[in-house]
Scaffold this motif. Sequence first.
Motif, mmCIF file in Angstrom:
data_model
loop_
_atom_site.group_PDB
_atom_site.id
_atom_site.type_symbol
_atom_site.label_atom_id
_atom_site.label_comp_id
_atom_site.label_asym_id
_atom_site.label_seq_id
_atom_site.Cartn_x
_atom_site.Cartn_y
_atom_site.Cartn_z
ATOM 1 N N ARG A 77 0.839 -1.208 0.000
ATOM 2 C CA ARG A 77 0.000 0.000 0.000
ATOM 3 C C ARG A 77 0.868 1.251 0.000
ATOM 4 N N ALA A 78 1.925 1.258 0.797
ATOM 5 C CA ALA A 78 2.810 2.425 0.867
ATOM 6 C C ALA A 78 3.449 2.699 -0.491
ATOM 7 N N ARG A 79 3.883 1.659 -1.166
ATOM 8 C CA ARG A 79 4.489 1.849 -2.494
ATOM 9 C C ARG A 79 3.434 2.282 -3.505
ATOM 10 N N PHE A 80 2.233 1.747 -3.409
ATOM 11 C CA PHE A 80 1.124 2.135 -4.272
ATOM 12 C C PHE A 80 0.824 3.629 -4.121
ATOM 13 N N GLU A 81 0.847 4.124 -2.889
ATOM 14 C CA GLU A 81 0.493 5.518 -2.602
ATOM 15 C C GLU A 81 1.641 6.502 -2.809
ATOM 16 N N ALA A 82 2.857 6.043 -2.938
ATOM 17 C CA ALA A 82 4.035 6.919 -2.989
ATOM 18 C C ALA A 82 4.100 7.679 -4.312
ATOM 19 N N LYS A 83 3.222 8.642 -4.464
ATOM 20 C CA LYS A 83 3.122 9.424 -5.692
ATOM 21 C C LYS A 83 3.094 10.914 -5.356
ATOM 22 N N ALA A 84 4.147 11.390 -4.693
ATOM 23 C CA ALA A 84 4.209 12.801 -4.306
ATOM 24 C C ALA A 84 4.053 13.672 -5.544
ATOM 25 N N PRO A 85 3.329 14.728 -5.489
ATOM 26 C CA PRO A 85 2.627 15.304 -4.341
ATOM 27 C C PRO A 85 1.189 14.817 -4.201
ATOM 28 N N MET A 86 0.831 13.701 -4.834
ATOM 29 C CA MET A 86 -0.546 13.213 -4.856
ATOM 30 C C MET A 86 -0.812 12.097 -3.846
ATOM 31 N N GLN A 87 0.056 11.954 -2.881
ATOM 32 C CA GLN A 87 -0.071 10.857 -1.921
ATOM 33 C C GLN A 87 -1.403 10.907 -1.172
ATOM 34 N N GLY A 88 -1.840 12.080 -0.801
ATOM 35 C CA GLY A 88 -3.119 12.211 -0.106
ATOM 36 C C GLY A 88 -4.285 11.732 -0.955
ATOM 37 N N TRP A 89 -4.248 12.046 -2.231
ATOM 38 C CA TRP A 89 -5.286 11.601 -3.162
ATOM 39 C C TRP A 89 -5.256 10.082 -3.281
ATOM 40 N N MET A 90 -4.043 9.539 -3.353
ATOM 41 C CA MET A 90 -3.878 8.097 -3.510
ATOM 42 C C MET A 90 -4.371 7.315 -2.295
ATOM 43 N N GLN A 91 -4.306 7.905 -1.125
ATOM 44 C CA GLN A 91 -4.733 7.216 0.094
ATOM 45 C C GLN A 91 -6.212 6.844 0.061
ATOM 46 N N ASP A 92 -6.994 7.568 -0.738
ATOM 47 C CA ASP A 92 -8.433 7.311 -0.825
ATOM 48 C C ASP A 92 -8.812 6.319 -1.922
ATOM 49 N N VAL A 93 -7.839 5.827 -2.676
ATOM 50 C CA VAL A 93 -8.129 4.890 -3.764
ATOM 51 C C VAL A 93 -8.163 3.470 -3.195
ATOM 52 N N PRO A 94 -9.320 2.806 -3.276
ATOM 53 C CA PRO A 94 -9.386 1.424 -2.795
ATOM 54 C C PRO A 94 -8.470 0.508 -3.616
ATOM 55 N N LEU A 95 -7.940 -0.481 -2.955
ATOM 56 C CA LEU A 95 -7.016 -1.425 -3.576
ATOM 57 C C LEU A 95 -7.406 -2.822 -3.094
ATOM 58 N N ALA A 96 -7.611 -3.738 -4.035
ATOM 59 C CA ALA A 96 -8.049 -5.086 -3.654
ATOM 60 C C ALA A 96 -7.389 -6.137 -4.523
ATOM 61 N N LEU A 97 -7.188 -7.290 -3.942
ATOM 62 C CA LEU A 97 -6.674 -8.459 -4.657
ATOM 63 C C LEU A 97 -7.850 -9.385 -4.959
ATOM 64 N N VAL A 98 -8.066 -9.684 -6.224
ATOM 65 C CA VAL A 98 -9.138 -10.585 -6.641
ATOM 66 C C VAL A 98 -8.613 -12.012 -6.487
ATOM 67 N N THR A 99 -9.313 -12.805 -5.693
ATOM 68 C CA THR A 99 -8.866 -14.175 -5.444
ATOM 69 C C THR A 99 -9.805 -15.223 -6.045
ATOM 70 N N HIS A 100 -10.967 -14.815 -6.507
ATOM 71 C CA HIS A 100 -11.901 -15.770 -7.112
ATOM 72 C C HIS A 100 -11.270 -16.334 -8.387
ATOM 73 N N PRO A 101 -11.364 -17.638 -8.624
ATOM 74 C CA PRO A 101 -10.710 -18.234 -9.798
ATOM 75 C C PRO A 101 -11.326 -17.820 -11.134
ATOM 76 N N ALA A 102 -12.562 -17.356 -11.138
ATOM 77 C CA ALA A 102 -13.218 -16.971 -12.390
ATOM 78 C C ALA A 102 -14.079 -15.724 -12.171
ATOM 79 N N PRO A 103 -13.457 -14.587 -11.877
ATOM 80 C CA PRO A 103 -14.238 -13.386 -11.542
ATOM 81 C C PRO A 103 -15.109 -12.889 -12.688
ATOM 82 N N ALA A 104 -14.717 -13.119 -13.912
ATOM 83 C CA ALA A 104 -15.532 -12.666 -15.042
ATOM 84 C C ALA A 104 -16.908 -13.309 -15.015
ATOM 85 N N PHE A 105 -16.977 -14.563 -14.580
ATOM 86 C CA PHE A 105 -18.267 -15.243 -14.538
ATOM 87 C C PHE A 105 -19.160 -14.681 -13.439
ATOM 88 N N LEU A 106 -18.569 -14.189 -12.358
ATOM 89 C CA LEU A 106 -19.375 -13.523 -11.332
ATOM 90 C C LEU A 106 -20.023 -12.269 -11.911
#
Length: 133
Positions: free
Chosen positions: A93-122
Amino acid sequence: PRIWEALSGRGLAMLHAILAELRGAEVPPRDAAEVAAAAEACPVAAEAVELFLALLAGLAGDLALAWGARGGVFLAGGILPRLRHRLDAAAFRARFEAKAPMQGWMQDVPLALVTHPAPAFLGLAALARMTEA
């Protein structure tokens, strides 16, 4: 290869091979699943996974910022679920957000790992339910 090609299962295997050569390490050729499995015991595989995840976090953040992804970034793919036990969520998350001077903006961006084997079908099932109504 382009950075997004490197951030795939095949890219992880190539990264492992390159690091092995740079380190002068005698390790067998491995595919992505084998690199992920070997990361617990093999320093080269562990380094490859760590570097892969760091590069992925940085690129995901770059793309989120470039495209204004306020709705979130969803990481998916065949190899990522196999790496989740090696993922340091806070460091990612820290590396994802490390976008100075936009770090504050980046902190509000949700970040998720998709673990379902076939998410397209969902998504297709949800779309089908919406069109039935």
